[in-house]
Design a protein around this motif. Structure first.
Motif, PDB file in Angstrom:
ATOM      1  N   MET A   1      -3.002  -6.034  -9.370  1.00  0.00           N
ATOM      2  CA  MET A   1      -3.450  -5.799 -10.730  1.00  0.00           C
ATOM      3  C   MET A   1      -3.106  -6.993 -11.610  1.00  0.00           C
ATOM      4  SD  MET A   1      -2.821  -1.980 -12.288  1.00  0.00           S
ATOM      5  CE  MET A   1      -1.129  -2.290 -12.393  1.00  0.00           C
TER       6      MET A   1
ATOM      7  N   GLU B   1      -7.474 -10.352  -2.030  1.00  0.00           N
ATOM      8  CA  GLU B   1      -7.082  -9.653  -3.254  1.00  0.00           C
ATOM      9  C   GLU B   1      -5.976 -10.412  -3.987  1.00  0.00           C
ATOM     10  OE1 GLU B   1      -7.915  -5.005  -1.970  1.00  0.00           O
ATOM     11  OE2 GLU B   1      -5.950  -5.874  -1.602  1.00  0.00           O
TER      12      GLU B   1
ATOM     13  N   LYS C   1      -7.979  -4.295 -11.714  1.00  0.00           N
ATOM     14  CA  LYS C   1      -7.438  -3.898 -10.419  1.00  0.00           C
ATOM     15  C   LYS C   1      -8.353  -4.514  -9.373  1.00  0.00           C
ATOM     16  CE  LYS C   1      -5.170  -0.027  -8.518  1.00  0.00           C
ATOM     17  NZ  LYS C   1      -4.789   1.361  -8.744  1.00  0.00           N
TER      18      LYS C   1
ATOM     19  N   ALA D   1      -6.370 -12.278  -7.661  1.00  0.00           N
ATOM     20  CA  ALA D   1      -5.520 -11.898  -8.796  1.00  0.00           C
ATOM     21  C   ALA D   1      -4.807 -13.125  -9.368  1.00  0.00           C
ATOM     22  CB  ALA D   1      -4.510 -10.837  -8.372  1.00  0.00           C
TER      23      ALA D   1
ATOM     24  N   ASP E   1       1.079  -9.839 -13.798  1.00  0.00           N
ATOM     25  CA  ASP E   1       0.412  -9.465 -12.555  1.00  0.00           C
ATOM     26  C   ASP E   1       1.340  -8.642 -11.689  1.00  0.00           C
ATOM     27  OD1 ASP E   1       2.054 -11.058 -10.788  1.00  0.00           O
ATOM     28  OD2 ASP E   1       0.897 -12.803 -11.337  1.00  0.00           O
TER      29      ASP E   1
ATOM     30  N   ARG F   1      -2.822  -7.544 -15.755  1.00  0.00           N
ATOM     31  CA  ARG F   1      -2.838  -6.901 -17.077  1.00  0.00           C
ATOM     32  C   ARG F   1      -2.869  -8.015 -18.118  1.00  0.00           C
ATOM     33  NH1 ARG F   1      -1.079  -1.814 -18.290  1.00  0.00           N
ATOM     34  NH2 ARG F   1      -0.146  -1.734 -16.231  1.00  0.00           N
TER      35      ARG F   1
ATOM     36  N   VAL G   1      -6.973  -4.218 -18.110  1.00  0.00           N
ATOM     37  CA  VAL G   1      -6.323  -4.167 -16.809  1.00  0.00           C
ATOM     38  C   VAL G   1      -7.383  -4.321 -15.737  1.00  0.00           C
ATOM     39  CG1 VAL G   1      -4.896  -2.796 -15.240  1.00  0.00           C
ATOM     40  CG2 VAL G   1      -4.511  -2.662 -17.716  1.00  0.00           C
TER      41      VAL G   1
ATOM     42  N   ASN H   1      -3.332  -2.486  -4.313  1.00  0.00           N
ATOM     43  CA  ASN H   1      -4.462  -3.193  -4.908  1.00  0.00           C
ATOM     44  C   ASN H   1      -3.897  -3.996  -6.077  1.00  0.00           C
ATOM     45  OD1 ASN H   1      -5.981  -0.177  -4.245  1.00  0.00           O
ATOM     46  ND2 ASN H   1      -6.764  -2.043  -3.343  1.00  0.00           N
TER      47      ASN H   1
END
Length: 74
Positions: free
Chosen positions: A48, A12, A66, A16, A40, A50, A64, A46
């Motif tokens: 994210m 994850e 996620k 990201a 970020d 943006r 956004v 989790n």
């Protein structure tokens, strides 16, 4: 590789970061939008990302993302 930690998982976090780094390439594929900022939060449960965008009328928008890794299906 069996994932032992999901909150956040290494996958994850790396995903990201990759999306954030790819912002210029993503912008090149958007016909009427310009990316004006990327934030970020990779430490969240989790992560994210943006993405702040303006359109041809200079109106602000946000997308956004996620990042959620599903548990391993063994």
């Amino acid at each position: 590789m069996i994932t032992k930690q999901y909150n956040p998982s290494q996958l994850e976090v790396e995903f990201a970061k990759a999306i954030k780094e790819l912002a210029p390439e993503i912008e090149a594929k958007l016909s009427q939008f310009k990316i004006i900022g990327v934030e970020d939060n990779i430490k969240a449960d989790n992560p994210m990302v943006r993405i702040k965008i303006t359109d041809t009328d200079n109106d602000p928008h946000e997308v956004v993302l996620k990042i959620i890794q599903k548990p391993d299906q063994v």
